[in-house]
Scaffold this active site. Sequence first.
Site, PDB file in Angstrom:
ATOM      1  N   PRO A 238      15.616  33.164  18.526  1.00 37.89           N
ATOM      2  CG  PRO A 238      16.626  34.490  20.157  1.00 37.89           C
ATOM      3  CD  PRO A 238      16.454  33.075  19.723  1.00 37.89           C
ATOM      4  CG  ASP A 417      20.530  31.829  17.957  1.00 36.67           C
ATOM      5  OD1 ASP A 417      19.912  32.594  18.723  1.00 36.67           O
ATOM      6  OD2 ASP A 417      20.767  30.634  18.230  1.00 36.67           O
ATOM      7  CG  HIS A 418      19.513  39.019  19.171  1.00 39.67           C
ATOM      8  ND1 HIS A 418      20.599  39.401  19.927  1.00 39.67           N
ATOM      9  CD2 HIS A 418      18.954  40.162  18.707  1.00 39.67           C
ATOM     10  CE1 HIS A 418      20.672  40.719  19.943  1.00 39.67           C
ATOM     11  NE2 HIS A 418      19.705  41.203  19.203  1.00 39.67           N
ATOM     12  NE  ARG A 419      19.056  30.746  21.042  1.00 38.61           N
ATOM     13  CZ  ARG A 419      18.859  29.457  20.896  1.00 38.61           C
ATOM     14  NH1 ARG A 419      18.326  28.742  21.876  1.00 38.61           N
ATOM     15  NH2 ARG A 419      19.186  28.845  19.774  1.00 38.61           N
ATOM     16  CB  ALA A 420      24.768  32.555  19.208  1.00 35.90           C
TER      17      ALA A 420
END
Lengths: 445, 479
Positions: A238, A417-420
């Site tokens: 994402p 990277d929105h997950r990270a």
Amino acid sequence: MPINILMPALSPTMEKGNLARWLKKEGDKVKSGDVLAEIETDKATMEVEAIDEGVLAKIVVPDGTADVPVNALIGVIASEGEDVGAAAAGAGSSPAPAASAAPKPQEAPAAQAPSAAPAAAPAAAPAAASPGARLFASPLARRLAKDSRVDLARIKGSGPHGRIVERDVKAAIAGGGATAAAPTAAAAPAPAAASAPQGMSDATIRKFFEPGSFEEIPHDSMRKTIARRLVEAKQTIPHFYLTVDCELDALLSLREQINNAAPKDKDGKPAYKVSVNDFVIKALAMSLQRVPDANVTWTEGAMLKHKHSDVGVAVSIPGGLITPVIRKAETKGLSQISNEMKDYAARARARKLKPDEYQGGSSAVSNLGMFGIKNFQAVINPPHATILAVGAGEQRVIVRKGAPEVATVMSVTLSTDHRAVDGALGAELISAFKVLIENPMGMLV
Amino acid sequence: MTTYDVLIIGSGPGGYVTAIRSAQLGLKTAIVEREHLGGICLNWGCIPTKALLRSAEIYHYAQHAQDYGLKIEGKVTFDPAAVVKRSRGVSQQLNGGVAFLLKKNKVDVIWGEATIDKPGQVTVKKPSKPAVQPQNPVPKGTLGEGVYEAKNIIIATGARPRVLPGIEPDGKLIWTYFEAMVPPQFPKSLIVMGSGAIGIEFASFYRTMGCEVTVVEVLPQVLPVEDAEIAALARKRFEKAGIKIMTSTKVVKVEKKADSVVCTLEDDKGAKSQLEADRLISAVGVVGNVENIGLEKLGVKMDRGCIVTDGVGKTNVPGVYAIGDVAGPPMLAHKAEHEGVICVEGIKGLHPHPMDKAMIPGCTYCHPQIASVGLTEAKAKEQGLAVKVGRFNFVGNGKAIALGEPDGMVKTIFDAKSGKLLGAHMVGAEVTELIQGYVVAMNLETTEEELIHAVFPHPTLSEMMHESVLDAYGRVIHS
């Protein structure tokens, strides 16, 4: 006993490669150390050396064969005193040492067919079969995969001839082991992956164009890798984007001083010539140290928080691009970064980078400023969490203390990277970057 | 001096197969043997007992000729000496075959007993014990005593009968398989101590040859490693054939008389009884041959009398490997062969997969035969697995009826969740030849679906393998 020459694995994650050409003919004598053939992967071209003496009895996989699986039989050497015909006839029947051919990286002639790669670690790439290819898996493995909604195509088989067996699927379900590629798409509930949009079929696309109105260029392995990895990146990561403008005047003036101060050798050639991009690399590396929570890699199991700033730098080469990584860039001086980049760029164009020179890293720089691009958004290269897209430095009118003023300004955009890395954290990182670029003396201490 | 790539100590089925594979891989190979090429299996175990049991089987059929509409004029009798002679002939033929295969593959045979002096070096001397007789002639062209160098040494010394204190075999009244295989005449009565494969095969053989046989087993089940249901069925058949079976009973004392033994037995409640018979066979398992090899000096790690290895034959001492019985259970020839091949392929630098011991089949050649692979129903449940169990009785199979073999069962055990075949267990005619179908299926990781989809030829006993799977899934046809 005939010695089987098997397709070597040039890197631990290599699945298959192209047999570019044979340098020996059937019937040629070979001795240990002779280069037998050249193998082209999506990353590089390398040589296969003989480690046994004898006669090349049979070429099983001819020149220019694409996608030869690792450990596939590519040729047979008849050892000394052995009947060449018999050895050739028995090709593949005798279980000969897998180690009879050893890859020797980095000495391929530059004339070799193009091959290089877009970006970092193939470890993160989906491991297995190309779409539509037959997938070999045991019935039990298929059943377990179906029940657990694991995508078999993303699992690397450890059974005979790479067949996927029970233990591979169990490892994938557990999220570990040889199938580390699987997590994001495989272990996640299937619907997301299953409903991923499929592009139009080749036939559908061709119908839009008059036959004969186009030329068909087959994809080389670099092109295929770029396509595969960037689709993967955009589908699984994402992305969000943060843009800031950085004033460059202080940096440009410092750069001039640094370059003027470079010692010269007897031919009058300076020991270094630092570019704006070298400052950008250094600034990003230092920012990642100042905002360590953003110096990370996402995995399903845990966040990998890196100690050093390994910064990839996209290098455009004919037919594609590759991203060599400046390791521990925060510890290196500008002149060292500059010289390393020159070496990387030269060797990237000659396709002589080693896998460990372009794999890994936690962030990257992509600079299109030299083309006059003002601003763009780059696609993150897994396993990175961020990538910085750098635009051109140009004179713009800015407002300072309520009055218009001319300054040299460079827009940069951080893809995240929105997950990270969440929004505020990404903002912190790019702010740290801006501070360093606008106060470049900070990079010298 | 020649330095061998691989030197193997012991030429049993593990050792000689390893030697041939080693030679195939282009390794300079030697094998040391002190007694019989082919080891116990070929000379004193698997093979000669099959020859004896074949005589018993044919005798049994001849006795029941009228069941098949045949008439034998006069009485069918047997000649113990001729039965034994045939069995020895079979062994001798195969023993010569091993010598031929080793020669053909250019494996040096060194005759004598080996001690490992240090990694890389072996001294071969005269055997420390006399050879079991009869001994086949020593093959021609063997090397003799001396010091030999080898980069890799594989210990494949096998195993020998376990001895219980106070019940030491004497070769006359108390037998091990060595004596039981070459009796001067058949005893009238016999006690068999232990109901594993060896004990039950001898019980079955001697019973068929008219001997009064009592089997004494300390555990509550005959054939203790087999599935309980299969063992119970087998027990019924043994008893029907006239074998007396005493489970949960141990032999506590043996008194030797002039030409008989008196055993004092004690059951699990402590009740004692006495039983007299001409001979006692001690078949209480086997122990690894770990002595006189120099293991202690080398510091080779051992556990319960066997050498500890890592799954591909490596011991804790570099350059020293162990395979087969001496490397631990299951002590079976086919396990030894596979371990040896894996070991030597590892030495060559190939990457063999370690052996999955859960998929090693076991066969017992009594009448009726027993064959099995994988988990028993009890073991599967112990592991907490939900199972589906299929059963099919021989009486529902056309071929079994035509053969006159209506007794037996094929039992299959599946993981209820995944359809994985966990185990297969059979008792009845020719089941030792059938089990391999399930072994292949397990190795290919088939589920019930593929087994159901596979076409089994008609009329064969193998159709029962299909029916058993169908039964596990509620689809059995002939039952």
